[in-house]
Motif scaffolding. Structure first.
Motif, PDB file in Angstrom:
ATOM      1  N   GLU A 125      51.041  59.888  -4.958  1.00  0.00           N
ATOM      2  CA  GLU A 125      50.281  58.663  -5.154  1.00  0.00           C
ATOM      3  C   GLU A 125      51.074  57.494  -4.599  1.00  0.00           C
ATOM      4  OE1 GLU A 125      50.516  56.778  -9.587  1.00  0.00           O
ATOM      5  OE2 GLU A 125      49.720  58.791  -9.457  1.00  0.00           O
ATOM      6  N   LEU A 126      50.344  56.490  -4.124  1.00  0.00           N
ATOM      7  CA  LEU A 126      50.960  55.302  -3.554  1.00  0.00           C
ATOM      8  C   LEU A 126      51.419  54.394  -4.683  1.00  0.00           C
ATOM      9  CD1 LEU A 126      51.522  53.616  -0.966  1.00  0.00           C
ATOM     10  CD2 LEU A 126      49.268  52.600  -1.302  1.00  0.00           C
ATOM     11  N   VAL A 127      52.709  54.054  -4.678  1.00  0.00           N
ATOM     12  CA  VAL A 127      53.250  53.143  -5.693  1.00  0.00           C
ATOM     13  C   VAL A 127      53.094  51.719  -5.204  1.00  0.00           C
ATOM     14  CG1 VAL A 127      55.311  52.437  -6.954  1.00  0.00           C
ATOM     15  CG2 VAL A 127      54.849  54.854  -6.584  1.00  0.00           C
ATOM     16  N   SER A 128      53.532  51.435  -3.959  1.00  0.00           N
ATOM     17  CA  SER A 128      53.373  50.103  -3.392  1.00  0.00           C
ATOM     18  C   SER A 128      53.464  50.176  -1.877  1.00  0.00           C
ATOM     19  CB  SER A 128      54.434  49.138  -3.937  1.00  0.00           C
ATOM     20  OG  SER A 128      55.709  49.497  -3.432  1.00  0.00           O
ATOM     21  N   ALA A 129      52.900  49.168  -1.247  1.00  0.00           N
ATOM     22  CA  ALA A 129      52.994  49.005   0.201  1.00  0.00           C
ATOM     23  C   ALA A 129      53.100  47.512   0.463  1.00  0.00           C
ATOM     24  CB  ALA A 129      51.774  49.594   0.900  1.00  0.00           C
ATOM     25  N   THR A 130      54.166  47.099   1.143  1.00  0.00           N
ATOM     26  CA  THR A 130      54.426  45.684   1.360  1.00  0.00           C
ATOM     27  C   THR A 130      54.648  45.437   2.842  1.00  0.00           C
ATOM     28  OG1 THR A 130      55.538  45.648  -0.782  1.00  0.00           O
ATOM     29  CG2 THR A 130      55.875  43.745   0.653  1.00  0.00           C
ATOM     30  N   PRO A 131      53.805  44.600   3.475  1.00  0.00           N
ATOM     31  CA  PRO A 131      54.015  44.314   4.894  1.00  0.00           C
ATOM     32  C   PRO A 131      55.175  43.341   5.092  1.00  0.00           C
ATOM     33  CG  PRO A 131      52.111  43.108   4.086  1.00  0.00           C
ATOM     34  CD  PRO A 131      52.595  43.974   2.955  1.00  0.00           C
ATOM     35  N   ALA A 132      55.854  43.482   6.239  1.00  0.00           N
ATOM     36  CA  ALA A 132      56.901  42.534   6.611  1.00  0.00           C
ATOM     37  C   ALA A 132      56.231  41.232   7.060  1.00  0.00           C
ATOM     38  CB  ALA A 132      57.755  43.116   7.732  1.00  0.00           C
ATOM     39  N   ALA A 133      57.010  40.170   7.175  1.00  0.00           N
ATOM     40  CA  ALA A 133      56.470  38.867   7.564  1.00  0.00           C
ATOM     41  C   ALA A 133      55.778  38.973   8.925  1.00  0.00           C
ATOM     42  CB  ALA A 133      57.593  37.840   7.620  1.00  0.00           C
ATOM     43  N   GLY A 134      54.550  38.490   8.990  1.00  0.00           N
ATOM     44  CA  GLY A 134      53.793  38.495  10.230  1.00  0.00           C
ATOM     45  C   GLY A 134      52.990  39.759  10.480  1.00  0.00           C
ATOM     46  N   TRP A 135      53.115  40.757   9.643  1.00  0.00           N
ATOM     47  CA  TRP A 135      52.409  42.025   9.818  1.00  0.00           C
ATOM     48  C   TRP A 135      51.201  42.078   8.891  1.00  0.00           C
ATOM     49  CZ3 TRP A 135      53.902  46.249  12.972  1.00  0.00           C
ATOM     50  CH2 TRP A 135      55.086  46.059  13.673  1.00  0.00           C
ATOM     51  N   ARG A 136      50.148  42.785   9.309  1.00  0.00           N
ATOM     52  CA  ARG A 136      48.982  43.043   8.455  1.00  0.00           C
ATOM     53  C   ARG A 136      49.025  44.493   8.022  1.00  0.00           C
ATOM     54  NH1 ARG A 136      43.475  41.300  10.511  1.00  0.00           N
ATOM     55  NH2 ARG A 136      43.087  41.829   8.367  1.00  0.00           N
ATOM     56  N   MET A 137      48.376  44.803   6.922  1.00  0.00           N
ATOM     57  CA  MET A 137      48.458  46.140   6.350  1.00  0.00           C
ATOM     58  C   MET A 137      47.069  46.631   5.973  1.00  0.00           C
ATOM     59  SD  MET A 137      50.282  47.190   2.793  1.00  0.00           S
ATOM     60  CE  MET A 137      49.026  46.369   1.836  1.00  0.00           C
ATOM     61  N   GLN A 138      46.835  47.931   6.177  1.00  0.00           N
ATOM     62  CA  GLN A 138      45.622  48.586   5.703  1.00  0.00           C
ATOM     63  C   GLN A 138      46.023  49.883   5.017  1.00  0.00           C
ATOM     64  OE1 GLN A 138      43.336  48.528   9.524  1.00  0.00           O
ATOM     65  NE2 GLN A 138      41.671  48.066   8.117  1.00  0.00           N
ATOM     66  N   VAL A 139      45.262  50.261   3.974  1.00  0.00           N
ATOM     67  CA  VAL A 139      45.549  51.483   3.226  1.00  0.00           C
ATOM     68  C   VAL A 139      44.275  52.311   3.156  1.00  0.00           C
ATOM     69  CG1 VAL A 139      46.255  52.422   0.992  1.00  0.00           C
ATOM     70  CG2 VAL A 139      47.294  50.317   1.825  1.00  0.00           C
ATOM     71  N   TRP A 140      44.414  53.600   3.453  1.00  0.00           N
ATOM     72  CA  TRP A 140      43.327  54.554   3.301  1.00  0.00           C
ATOM     73  C   TRP A 140      43.787  55.629   2.327  1.00  0.00           C
ATOM     74  CZ3 TRP A 140      44.835  52.654   8.020  1.00  0.00           C
ATOM     75  CH2 TRP A 140      43.889  51.972   8.748  1.00  0.00           C
ATOM     76  N   LYS A 141      42.920  55.965   1.354  1.00  0.00           N
ATOM     77  CA  LYS A 141      43.247  57.017   0.382  1.00  0.00           C
ATOM     78  C   LYS A 141      42.114  58.031   0.358  1.00  0.00           C
ATOM     79  CE  LYS A 141      45.854  54.125  -2.821  1.00  0.00           C
ATOM     80  NZ  LYS A 141      45.936  53.656  -4.202  1.00  0.00           N
ATOM     81  N   GLN A 142      42.489  59.291   0.420  1.00  0.00           N
ATOM     82  CA  GLN A 142      41.537  60.381   0.297  1.00  0.00           C
ATOM     83  C   GLN A 142      42.097  61.381  -0.712  1.00  0.00           C
ATOM     84  OE1 GLN A 142      38.490  60.608   1.649  1.00  0.00           O
ATOM     85  NE2 GLN A 142      38.784  58.572   2.530  1.00  0.00           N
ATOM     86  N   ASP A 143      41.387  62.485  -0.928  1.00  0.00           N
ATOM     87  CA  ASP A 143      41.807  63.465  -1.927  1.00  0.00           C
ATOM     88  C   ASP A 143      43.141  64.120  -1.594  1.00  0.00           C
ATOM     89  OD1 ASP A 143      39.569  62.962  -3.429  1.00  0.00           O
ATOM     90  OD2 ASP A 143      38.416  64.631  -2.605  1.00  0.00           O
ATOM     91  N   TYR A 144      43.418  64.340  -0.316  1.00  0.00           N
ATOM     92  CA  TYR A 144      44.629  65.076   0.059  1.00  0.00           C
ATOM     93  C   TYR A 144      45.525  64.322   1.035  1.00  0.00           C
ATOM     94  CZ  TYR A 144      42.215  68.869  -2.217  1.00  0.00           C
ATOM     95  OH  TYR A 144      41.574  69.637  -3.151  1.00  0.00           O
ATOM     96  N   TRP A 145      45.317  63.017   1.217  1.00  0.00           N
ATOM     97  CA  TRP A 145      46.195  62.251   2.086  1.00  0.00           C
ATOM     98  C   TRP A 145      46.077  60.757   1.799  1.00  0.00           C
ATOM     99  CZ3 TRP A 145      43.714  58.768   5.238  1.00  0.00           C
ATOM    100  CH2 TRP A 145      42.387  59.024   5.563  1.00  0.00           C
ATOM    101  N   ILE A 146      47.136  60.042   2.172  1.00  0.00           N
ATOM    102  CA  ILE A 146      47.174  58.581   2.086  1.00  0.00           C
ATOM    103  C   ILE A 146      47.734  58.093   3.418  1.00  0.00           C
ATOM    104  CG2 ILE A 146      48.144  56.555   0.930  1.00  0.00           C
ATOM    105  CD1 ILE A 146      48.533  58.353  -1.566  1.00  0.00           C
TER     106      ILE A 146
END
Length: 175
Positions: A125-146
């Motif tokens: 499971e994903l605990v956290s995701a933090t982008p660096a300065a100037g970066w954008r972030m997207q998260v995808w979650k499915q049953d068997y992958w993140i």
């Protein structure tokens, strides 16, 4: 003289109208696309580990009537409210809940940010995701992958965690 004032007023009104129209058009386009609010990753209410708690499990020899030894009471920190920890049996103290997945928390720093997964024997499971300065972030979650992807100036860095029919595996794609 009066003719010059008329021309100056007309120029001022036309320039003001053009600036207002341009600002409104840019604002309308940018409000829904370029500056989306950052996604917040929910945190658990119980910490996985704490520097104020003893990391070792209580010894089986401890009995409910036993009081802590002087070395234990001297090294035991006070709780946040300022009171001392209870001297009752170790099982009476609240302990943090173990993770539903397994408690093996690992961080993966990449050039676009940092991703933290809780890796278990058969899932993650994903605990956290933090982008660096100037970066954008997207998260995808499915049953068997993140998948967590960081993007900036056409560059894309992805962190994959998969666990279908095998223990969780983390793969970093940073071209």
């Amino acid at each position: 003289m009066q003719r010059g004032l008329v021309h100056a007023m007309a120029w001022t009104l036309a320039t003001g109208a053009a600036v207002t129209l341009s600002w409104w058009g840019v604002h309308t386009v940018m409000s829904g696309t370029a500056y989306d609010r950052p996604l917040a990753v929910p945190l658990t209410t119980q910490p996985l580990s704490s520097s104020t708690r003893n990391a070792l499990p209580p010894s089986p020899e401890a009995s409910p009537s036993a009081s802590p030894s002087p070395s234990e009471s001297a090294s035991a920190p006070a709780s946040a409210s300022g009171s001392s920890p209870s001297a009752g049996p170790p099982s009476a103290r609240p302990s943090p809940k173990p993770s539903a997945r397994g408690g093996n928390v690992k961080a993966y720093p990449v050039s676009g940010g940092r991703v933290v997964f809780d890796l278990g024997a058969s899932a993650a499971e994903l605990v956290s995701a933090t982008p660096a300065a100037g970066w954008r972030m997207q998260v995808w979650k499915q049953d068997y992958w993140i998948r967590v992807t960081f993007t900036r100036d056409g560059r894309e860095v992805s962190v994959f965690c998969t666990w279908h029919d095998h223990p969780p595996v983390v793969e970093i794609v940073d071209p």
